[in-house]
Enzyme design. Structure first.
Site, PDB file in Angstrom:
ATOM      1  CB  CYS A   1      -0.921   0.003   1.216  1.00 14.41           C
ATOM      2  SG  CYS A   1      -2.057   1.403   1.262  1.00 14.41           S
TER       3      CYS A   1
ATOM      4  CB  CYS B   1      -4.013   4.767  -5.882  1.00 14.87           C
ATOM      5  SG  CYS B   1      -3.848   2.972  -5.667  1.00 14.87           S
TER       6      CYS B   1
END
Length: 313
Positions: A88, A238
């Site tokens: 992530c 992201c």
């Protein structure tokens, strides 16, 4: 009453809940072995940390672990409202800022162990963080998928630490007013990919959908909308999705090694991205800012019927 201590941060609007103590006993094996124990035997703990009533569909959880690689400053396992994330990007930026807040690291480069490999994160003097990600690549180019209610779409399948289907020609305006429509649309794309057996490498499920459009702001290369597992959209640009985008741009000859790509999220936050080549591998680096929001203690009462979260409908 069981408790755990946490720090909440957000990276470009996307929250990360870092569990710094009080997590389940995962033993002393490799990170991969501990990850498997967490996923197999303590999934109710994951749900209790990030789902309602303590969390929300948006929160990404991060369990701080001891690294089994002595060169790493920390190890981490990322999870969300429906499962686990291999890597992530926004969460790693949040992790680094949280570790600095705790006094565990100082500005400089630090290696972080994740379930999909070691990443290097640099905390800069101005508070920004650059994450040198795991290798990214485009797996398939110009893949067609028939989306019910829309028709045939063409996009790329790429890896940036998670699997993505990236679409530029989709016919939607990427503006906050369209969030509900975009969420339903990208959820339909993901379902269609699965139904038509379009996967990542080795049959991997494509769990992230990424739409692109020009940014309305000068100096920004692109705006995106990213649907994450669990049907929450990414408030940040992201990190793994931007890594996947960079890999596709490089494959098309549209971004030179070392050049900067400025990726904007649908709410206006920005990551700077670039890549380098190491042999056949393409290594993306993502730079962004995270901010500490809260620190505290979660309590799990054995008599609470929702101690393990509210089950998804």
């Amino acid at each position: 009453m069981k408790t755990l201590n946490f720090i909440d941060s957000h990276t470009g609007g996307e929250p990360t809940r870092l569990v710094v103590s009080g997590g389940p006993d995962l033993g002393h094996g490799t990170l991969a072995e501990r990850f498997d124990i967490l996923r197999t035997h303590h999934d109710d703990w994951r749900a209790g940390v990030v789902t309602e009533p303590r969390g929300s569909d948006v929160i990404v959880g991060a369990l701080l672990c001891e690294p089994d690689d002595p060169e790493c400053a920390a190890a981490v396992i990322f999870f969300n409202n429906v499962g686990y994330l291999g890597m992530c990007g926004h969460g790693t930026i949040g992790l680094v800022v949280s570790l600095a807040y705790l006094g565990k690291i100082v500005p400089g480069a630090h290696k972080i162990q994740t379930p999909v490999g070691i990443v290097e994160a640099t905390l800069h003097a101005n508070g920004s963080v650059s994450v040198r990600n795991v290798p990214a690549y485009r797996h398939r180019h110009a893949v067609s998928v028939d989306v019910p209610g829309h028709g045939v779409l063409t996009g790329d399948v790429a890896w940036g630490g998670n699997w993505f289907f990236l679409v530029a020609d989709h016919g939607h305006d990427l503006v906050p007013a369209n969030l509900a429509t975009l969420t339903a649309f990208t959820s339909g794309i993901r379902d269609a990919l699965q139904a038509q057996n379009i996967t990542g490498a080795d049959g991997a499920f494509i769990d992230h959908i990424e739409l692109f459009a020009p940014s309305p702001h000068a100096g920004i290369d692109s705006r995106n909308f990213v649907l994450c597992p669990g049907n929450a959209y990414d408030r940040s640009p992201c990190g793994t999705g931007t890594s996947a985008k960079v890999a596709c741009l490089a494959a098309d000859g549209k971004l030179a090694e070392g050049a900067t790509w400025r990726q904007e999220s649908i709410i206006g936050s920005v990551f700077d991205a670039r890549y380098e080549r190491m042999g056949d591998a393409l290594i993306p680096t993502i730079t962004g800012h995270a901010h500490i929001m809260a620190e505290g203690r979660l309590c799990f009462d054995a008599t609470d019927p929702f101690a393990q979260g509210i089950p998804a409908s």
